[in-house]
Design a protein around this motif. Structure first.
Motif, PDB file in Angstrom:
ATOM      1  N   VAL A  17       5.190 -16.426  12.176  1.00  0.00           N
ATOM      2  CA  VAL A  17       4.938 -15.424  11.125  1.00  0.00           C
ATOM      3  C   VAL A  17       3.432 -15.177  10.999  1.00  0.00           C
ATOM      4  O   VAL A  17       2.982 -14.042  10.821  1.00  0.00           O
ATOM      5  CB  VAL A  17       5.570 -15.866   9.776  1.00  0.00           C
ATOM      6  CG1 VAL A  17       5.174 -14.924   8.655  1.00  0.00           C
ATOM      7  CG2 VAL A  17       7.095 -15.926   9.902  1.00  0.00           C
ATOM      8  N   GLY A  18       2.647 -16.245  11.144  1.00  0.00           N
ATOM      9  CA  GLY A  18       1.189 -16.111  11.078  1.00  0.00           C
ATOM     10  C   GLY A  18       0.644 -15.176  12.141  1.00  0.00           C
ATOM     11  O   GLY A  18      -0.334 -14.457  11.908  1.00  0.00           O
ATOM     12  N   SER A  19       1.308 -15.155  13.297  1.00  0.00           N
ATOM     13  CA  SER A  19       0.823 -14.303  14.394  1.00  0.00           C
ATOM     14  C   SER A  19       0.962 -12.812  14.041  1.00  0.00           C
ATOM     15  O   SER A  19       0.361 -11.948  14.679  1.00  0.00           O
ATOM     16  CB  SER A  19       1.555 -14.622  15.699  1.00  0.00           C
ATOM     17  OG  SER A  19       2.879 -14.134  15.618  1.00  0.00           O
ATOM     18  N   LEU A  20       1.750 -12.510  13.009  1.00  0.00           N
ATOM     19  CA  LEU A  20       1.890 -11.112  12.569  1.00  0.00           C
ATOM     20  C   LEU A  20       0.734 -10.682  11.653  1.00  0.00           C
ATOM     21  O   LEU A  20       0.645  -9.534  11.257  1.00  0.00           O
ATOM     22  CB  LEU A  20       3.209 -10.929  11.805  1.00  0.00           C
ATOM     23  CG  LEU A  20       4.504 -11.328  12.516  1.00  0.00           C
ATOM     24  CD1 LEU A  20       5.687 -11.232  11.563  1.00  0.00           C
ATOM     25  CD2 LEU A  20       4.719 -10.435  13.733  1.00  0.00           C
ATOM     26  N   LEU A  21      -0.083 -11.656  11.276  1.00  0.00           N
ATOM     27  CA  LEU A  21      -1.255 -11.436  10.412  1.00  0.00           C
ATOM     28  C   LEU A  21      -0.933 -10.849   9.038  1.00  0.00           C
ATOM     29  O   LEU A  21      -1.503  -9.809   8.642  1.00  0.00           O
ATOM     30  CB  LEU A  21      -2.306 -10.558  11.117  1.00  0.00           C
ATOM     31  CG  LEU A  21      -2.840 -11.088  12.451  1.00  0.00           C
ATOM     32  CD1 LEU A  21      -3.868 -10.125  13.031  1.00  0.00           C
ATOM     33  CD2 LEU A  21      -3.482 -12.466  12.273  1.00  0.00           C
ATOM     34  N   GLN A  46      -7.873 -16.879  10.976  1.00  0.00           N
ATOM     35  CA  GLN A  46      -8.856 -16.927   9.875  1.00  0.00           C
ATOM     36  C   GLN A  46      -8.580 -15.933   8.763  1.00  0.00           C
ATOM     37  O   GLN A  46      -8.859 -16.200   7.595  1.00  0.00           O
ATOM     38  CB  GLN A  46     -10.247 -16.599  10.441  1.00  0.00           C
ATOM     39  CG  GLN A  46     -10.960 -17.787  11.067  1.00  0.00           C
ATOM     40  CD  GLN A  46     -11.434 -18.786  10.032  1.00  0.00           C
ATOM     41  OE1 GLN A  46     -11.931 -18.388   8.987  1.00  0.00           O
ATOM     42  NE2 GLN A  46     -11.243 -20.077  10.293  1.00  0.00           N
ATOM     43  N   SER A  47      -8.043 -14.762   9.125  1.00  0.00           N
ATOM     44  CA  SER A  47      -7.876 -13.700   8.128  1.00  0.00           C
ATOM     45  C   SER A  47      -6.780 -14.018   7.099  1.00  0.00           C
ATOM     46  O   SER A  47      -6.721 -13.397   6.047  1.00  0.00           O
ATOM     47  CB  SER A  47      -7.540 -12.379   8.831  1.00  0.00           C
ATOM     48  OG  SER A  47      -6.267 -12.483   9.453  1.00  0.00           O
ATOM     49  N   ILE A  48      -5.911 -14.965   7.414  1.00  0.00           N
ATOM     50  CA  ILE A  48      -4.788 -15.251   6.505  1.00  0.00           C
ATOM     51  C   ILE A  48      -5.235 -16.195   5.384  1.00  0.00           C
ATOM     52  O   ILE A  48      -5.777 -17.264   5.635  1.00  0.00           O
ATOM     53  CB  ILE A  48      -3.605 -15.881   7.275  1.00  0.00           C
ATOM     54  CG1 ILE A  48      -3.109 -14.923   8.359  1.00  0.00           C
ATOM     55  CG2 ILE A  48      -2.471 -16.252   6.309  1.00  0.00           C
ATOM     56  CD1 ILE A  48      -2.039 -15.509   9.267  1.00  0.00           C
ATOM     57  N   LEU A 186      12.795 -20.732   5.981  1.00  0.00           N
ATOM     58  CA  LEU A 186      12.738 -20.255   7.372  1.00  0.00           C
ATOM     59  C   LEU A 186      12.767 -18.724   7.382  1.00  0.00           C
ATOM     60  O   LEU A 186      13.816 -18.110   7.125  1.00  0.00           O
ATOM     61  CB  LEU A 186      13.913 -20.831   8.168  1.00  0.00           C
ATOM     62  CG  LEU A 186      13.891 -20.542   9.670  1.00  0.00           C
ATOM     63  CD1 LEU A 186      12.720 -21.270  10.355  1.00  0.00           C
ATOM     64  CD2 LEU A 186      15.212 -20.991  10.312  1.00  0.00           C
ATOM     65  N   LYS A 187      11.614 -18.145   7.679  1.00  0.00           N
ATOM     66  CA  LYS A 187      11.530 -16.679   7.591  1.00  0.00           C
ATOM     67  C   LYS A 187      12.048 -16.004   8.858  1.00  0.00           C
ATOM     68  O   LYS A 187      11.925 -16.536   9.968  1.00  0.00           O
ATOM     69  CB  LYS A 187      10.059 -16.265   7.360  1.00  0.00           C
ATOM     70  CG  LYS A 187       9.690 -16.019   5.905  1.00  0.00           C
ATOM     71  CD  LYS A 187      10.066 -17.085   4.963  1.00  0.00           C
ATOM     72  CE  LYS A 187       9.893 -16.693   3.515  1.00  0.00           C
ATOM     73  NZ  LYS A 187      10.225 -17.831   2.626  1.00  0.00           N
ATOM     74  N   ASN A 188      12.605 -14.802   8.644  1.00  0.00           N
ATOM     75  CA  ASN A 188      13.084 -13.972   9.737  1.00  0.00           C
ATOM     76  C   ASN A 188      11.887 -13.141  10.236  1.00  0.00           C
ATOM     77  O   ASN A 188      11.442 -12.211   9.568  1.00  0.00           O
ATOM     78  CB  ASN A 188      14.202 -13.068   9.195  1.00  0.00           C
ATOM     79  CG  ASN A 188      14.769 -12.159  10.251  1.00  0.00           C
ATOM     80  OD1 ASN A 188      14.057 -11.699  11.135  1.00  0.00           O
ATOM     81  ND2 ASN A 188      16.059 -11.888  10.153  1.00  0.00           N
ATOM     82  N   THR A 189      11.386 -13.518  11.395  1.00  0.00           N
ATOM     83  CA  THR A 189      10.147 -12.910  11.897  1.00  0.00           C
ATOM     84  C   THR A 189      10.299 -11.405  12.111  1.00  0.00           C
ATOM     85  O   THR A 189       9.382 -10.629  11.832  1.00  0.00           O
ATOM     86  CB  THR A 189       9.725 -13.567  13.230  1.00  0.00           C
ATOM     87  OG1 THR A 189       9.808 -14.981  13.051  1.00  0.00           O
ATOM     88  CG2 THR A 189       8.317 -13.219  13.611  1.00  0.00           C
ATOM     89  N   LYS A 190      11.475 -11.001  12.571  1.00  0.00           N
ATOM     90  CA  LYS A 190      11.688  -9.565  12.839  1.00  0.00           C
ATOM     91  C   LYS A 190      11.573  -8.766  11.529  1.00  0.00           C
ATOM     92  O   LYS A 190      10.925  -7.718  11.465  1.00  0.00           O
ATOM     93  CB  LYS A 190      13.069  -9.411  13.503  1.00  0.00           C
ATOM     94  CG  LYS A 190      13.736  -8.076  13.398  1.00  0.00           C
ATOM     95  CD  LYS A 190      13.348  -7.149  14.555  1.00  0.00           C
ATOM     96  CE  LYS A 190      14.112  -5.846  14.578  1.00  0.00           C
ATOM     97  NZ  LYS A 190      13.876  -4.950  13.476  1.00  0.00           N
ATOM     98  N   LEU A 191      12.221  -9.308  10.470  1.00  0.00           N
ATOM     99  CA  LEU A 191      12.144  -8.622   9.167  1.00  0.00           C
ATOM    100  C   LEU A 191      10.704  -8.582   8.651  1.00  0.00           C
ATOM    101  O   LEU A 191      10.257  -7.580   8.085  1.00  0.00           O
ATOM    102  CB  LEU A 191      13.022  -9.348   8.136  1.00  0.00           C
ATOM    103  CG  LEU A 191      14.491  -8.970   8.042  1.00  0.00           C
ATOM    104  CD1 LEU A 191      15.144  -9.742   6.900  1.00  0.00           C
ATOM    105  CD2 LEU A 191      14.642  -7.465   7.823  1.00  0.00           C
ATOM    106  N   CYS A 192       9.989  -9.700   8.833  1.00  0.00           N
ATOM    107  CA  CYS A 192       8.588  -9.753   8.379  1.00  0.00           C
ATOM    108  C   CYS A 192       7.765  -8.702   9.131  1.00  0.00           C
ATOM    109  O   CYS A 192       6.926  -8.013   8.546  1.00  0.00           O
ATOM    110  CB  CYS A 192       7.990 -11.144   8.602  1.00  0.00           C
ATOM    111  SG  CYS A 192       8.739 -12.433   7.591  1.00  0.00           S
ATOM    112  N   LYS A 193       8.027  -8.591  10.414  1.00  0.00           N
ATOM    113  CA  LYS A 193       7.306  -7.605  11.238  1.00  0.00           C
ATOM    114  C   LYS A 193       7.581  -6.190  10.729  1.00  0.00           C
ATOM    115  O   LYS A 193       6.671  -5.368  10.585  1.00  0.00           O
ATOM    116  CB  LYS A 193       7.789  -7.745  12.686  1.00  0.00           C
ATOM    117  CG  LYS A 193       6.914  -7.112  13.710  1.00  0.00           C
ATOM    118  CD  LYS A 193       7.431  -7.474  15.085  1.00  0.00           C
ATOM    119  CE  LYS A 193       6.489  -6.974  16.156  1.00  0.00           C
ATOM    120  NZ  LYS A 193       6.847  -7.471  17.472  1.00  0.00           N
ATOM    121  N   ASP A 194       8.856  -5.920  10.430  1.00  0.00           N
ATOM    122  CA  ASP A 194       9.227  -4.594   9.915  1.00  0.00           C
ATOM    123  C   ASP A 194       8.520  -4.313   8.588  1.00  0.00           C
ATOM    124  O   ASP A 194       8.078  -3.195   8.329  1.00  0.00           O
ATOM    125  CB  ASP A 194      10.748  -4.504   9.706  1.00  0.00           C
ATOM    126  CG  ASP A 194      11.494  -4.499  11.032  1.00  0.00           C
ATOM    127  OD1 ASP A 194      10.845  -4.314  12.082  1.00  0.00           O
ATOM    128  OD2 ASP A 194      12.732  -4.700  11.023  1.00  0.00           O
TER     129      ASP A 194
END
Ligand SMILES: O=C(O)c1ccccc1NCC(=O)[C@H](O)[C@H](O)COP(=O)(O)O
Length: 201
Positions: A17-21, A46-48, A186-194
């Motif tokens: 999830v962090g990689s989505l910034l 760093q930005s997070i 446990l987050k759903n990365t796809k939803l977070c990306k959307d």
């Protein structure tokens, strides 16, 4: 608008999830939560900004987590007093004071907290101090007449984002949690990306 993804628990998921910034990631330091975080904090971009979420914790508990996890902001989710916030502020850390909103919420209580916190966060009043997964009536926010920016929280799902973008109030960030999960923590990365894509448009 910014986004805070709250209730992170598992290292691999935190990294993904962090990689989505997202602008903020939240870690719950309330032991009774199913999202209680007590693990190893992976390195994050760093930005997070890392937000530690506490419910009526002592100053000592908060200080120890700030030091252990290098937290950038503290989110106070309990009945913390103005004096408590003042003492915390002396540590030179940003403070988010949470208020749980229902139809009876008295917006006047915010005034005394205005000088001792950096942001308000409006969540839904429910059985638990947070993570109830239910939205509140955002119309109530029309009574908000202060300039301090706030986080909007409480059961926010992907389908709510377009509506929130149209609210003409000083929303600093949206705070998402249970509607973006496969299981607690446990987050759903796809939803977070959307969600990130949607708020950036
Ligand atoms: O999420 C929790 O388990 C929690 C427990 C106790 C205090 C705070 C908690 N969450 C803090 C948050 O900032 C949540 O994002 C917020 O309450 C909204 O959650 P949700 O209604 O699930 O979207």
């Amino acid at each position: 608008m910014r986004i805070k993804i709250c209730g992170m628990k598992y290292p691999e998921n935190i990294i993904e999830v962090g990689s989505l910034l997202p602008d903020y990631m939240g870690f719950i330091f309330w032991e009774k939560s199913s999202r209680f975080f007590d693990g190893t904090m992976p390195d994050l971009p760093q930005s997070i900004q890392k937000v530690g979420v506490f419910v009526d914790a002592t100053l000592e508990e908060i200080i120890s987590k700030i030091e252990k996890y290098n937290l950038n902001l503290i989110q106070l989710h309990g009945n913390e007093s103005v004096e408590f916030c003042q003492n915390l502020k002396k540590l030179d850390i940003k403070i988010i004071k949470v208020f749980s909103v229902n139809d009876d919420f008295n917006f006047e209580v915010l005034k005394e907290y205005e000088a001792v916190c950096d942001y308000f966060l409006f969540d839904t009043k429910g059985e638990l101090p947070g993570g109830n997964g239910v939205t509140f009536n955002w119309k109530l926010l029309e009574k908000y007449n202060l300039a301090k920016p706030f986080f909007l929280s409480g059961g926010i799902g992907l389908e709510d984002l377009e509506k929130i973008k149209k609210i003409n109030l000083p929303i600093h960030a949206i705070d998402v949690n249970s509607k973006f999960e496969m299981e607690p923590g446990l987050k759903n990365t796809k939803l977070c990306k959307d969600a990130l894509r949607c708020i950036s448009m």
